[in-house]
Write an enzyme that holds these catalytic residues in place. Structure first.
Site, PDB file in Angstrom:
ATOM      1  N   HIS A  57      13.766  -4.325  18.176  1.00 54.61           N
ATOM      2  CA  HIS A  57      14.665  -3.210  18.226  1.00 54.61           C
ATOM      3  C   HIS A  57      16.100  -3.410  18.038  1.00 54.61           C
ATOM      4  O   HIS A  57      16.628  -4.287  18.864  1.00 54.61           O
ATOM      5  CB  HIS A  57      14.321  -2.298  19.392  1.00 54.61           C
ATOM      6  N   SER A  58      16.823  -2.965  17.189  1.00 56.50           N
ATOM      7  CA  SER A  58      18.408  -3.103  16.921  1.00 56.50           C
ATOM      8  C   SER A  58      18.586  -4.628  16.536  1.00 56.50           C
ATOM      9  O   SER A  58      17.928  -4.936  15.774  1.00 56.50           O
ATOM     10  CB  SER A  58      18.942  -2.462  18.158  1.00 56.50           C
ATOM     11  N   MET A  59      19.165  -5.343  17.554  1.00 52.76           N
ATOM     12  CA  MET A  59      19.502  -6.519  17.330  1.00 52.76           C
ATOM     13  C   MET A  59      18.122  -7.436  17.231  1.00 52.76           C
ATOM     14  O   MET A  59      17.866  -8.519  16.459  1.00 52.76           O
ATOM     15  CB  MET A  59      20.092  -7.510  18.358  1.00 52.76           C
TER      16      MET A  59
ATOM     17  N   ALA B  26      15.481  -6.373  15.972  1.00 50.55           N
ATOM     18  CA  ALA B  26      14.939  -6.415  14.468  1.00 50.55           C
ATOM     19  C   ALA B  26      15.341  -7.487  13.412  1.00 50.55           C
ATOM     20  O   ALA B  26      14.730  -8.054  12.828  1.00 50.55           O
ATOM     21  CB  ALA B  26      15.238  -5.014  14.048  1.00 50.55           C
TER      22      ALA B  26
ATOM     23  N   SER C  62      12.934  -1.948  13.979  1.00 50.39           N
ATOM     24  CA  SER C  62      13.362  -0.706  14.594  1.00 50.39           C
ATOM     25  C   SER C  62      14.797  -0.533  14.996  1.00 50.39           C
ATOM     26  O   SER C  62      15.548  -1.583  15.430  1.00 50.39           O
ATOM     27  CB  SER C  62      12.417  -0.264  15.899  1.00 50.39           C
TER      28      SER C  62
END
Length: 249
Positions: free
Chosen positions: A77-79, A81, A105
């Site tokens: 998720h975020s970083m 990803a 994500s």
């Protein structure tokens, strides 16, 4: 019967991979959640941060060599990803087994990252403002100077990781890629849709959920339902080694 699958999970900036532990109780038994903890937080709190993207990817691939084999998928998720994508690219470059799928994500595609999203890593007020803007941080943390200091230090180190990332025009990955995004997140939709260019396989999906950047918490049940759906059709079998890849000019 669904074949067992390891889901290796990478955290967002400023967080620990323990953010995924609750998923172990909420996902079906055939999915084994494997948090990939980063140095400087959680169980690795006493270690120095790694603040360079390529160095961190190399470290993760070396530390999790055994887990990065067999029937496994990557989620971030975020970083996280971006790191998951980097791990998959490094595995291919090294001719190592590839994940059955890459699930990303709350992050723009690597080729379409927004440089204006970076904040001054040396400005605590700017970091606090970014935490509040994104949501997802318990209010009690802002009331604890010690916890806030740890979080800001971690966040700054992780933002340096993101800032050090440079897209090299890597070839698309030969694996399924599934993206998840929040409708109220400030990442432009086209930056999420650009993930479709990162896979050479048919079946790219982009699922949208109500919520902001931390929709994975706000809509956890729906997110996990979609995640299970995307993973359920993956074929199990022998490890697949990819030929070494070259960056496109």
């Amino acid at each position: 019967m669904q074949a067992p699958l390891s889901l290796l999970c990478l955290p967002c900036a400023g967080a620990s991979a323990t953010m995924y532990l609750r998923w172990r109780r909420r996902l079906p038994h055939w999915i084994e959640v494997v948090p990939m903890e980063l140095p400087g937080r959680g169980s690795r709190l006493g270690e120095d941060f790694v603040e360079d993207f390529e160095s961190l990817v190399s470290l993760l691939c070396a530390e999790h060599d055994a887990a990065l084999r067999g029937n496994f998928a990557l989620f971030g998720h975020s970083m996280g990803a971006l790191l998951a994508w980097g791990v998959a690219q490094r595995l291919r470059a090294d001719g190592r087994p590839l994940p059955r799928a890459l699930l990303v994500s709350g992050s723009a595609a690597p080729s379409q990252r927004d440089p204006d999203r970076f904040v001054d890593m040396n400005d605590d007020a700017a970091l606090v403002g970014d935490l509040r803007r994104q949501g997802g941080t318990p209010e009690e943390l802002f009331d604890s100077p010690e916890l806030l200091r740890m979080t800001l230090d971690t966040l700054a180190a992780d933002y340096r990781v993101c800032e050090s990332f440079a897209h090299a025009g890597n070839a698309p990955l030969p694996l399924p890629l599934h993206a998840f995004s929040g409708r109220q997140d400030d990442i432009e939709p086209w930056r999420m849709e650009a993930w479709s260019a990162e896979t050479s396989r048919a079946g790219f999906t982009l699922d949208w959920f109500d919520g902001g950047h931390f929709f994975i918490r706000q809509q956890e049940a729906r997110v996990l339902e979609a995640l299970v759906q995307r993973l359920a059709g993956l074929a199990a079998g022998a490890e697949v080694h990819a030929p070494r890849a070259r960056a496109l000019a």
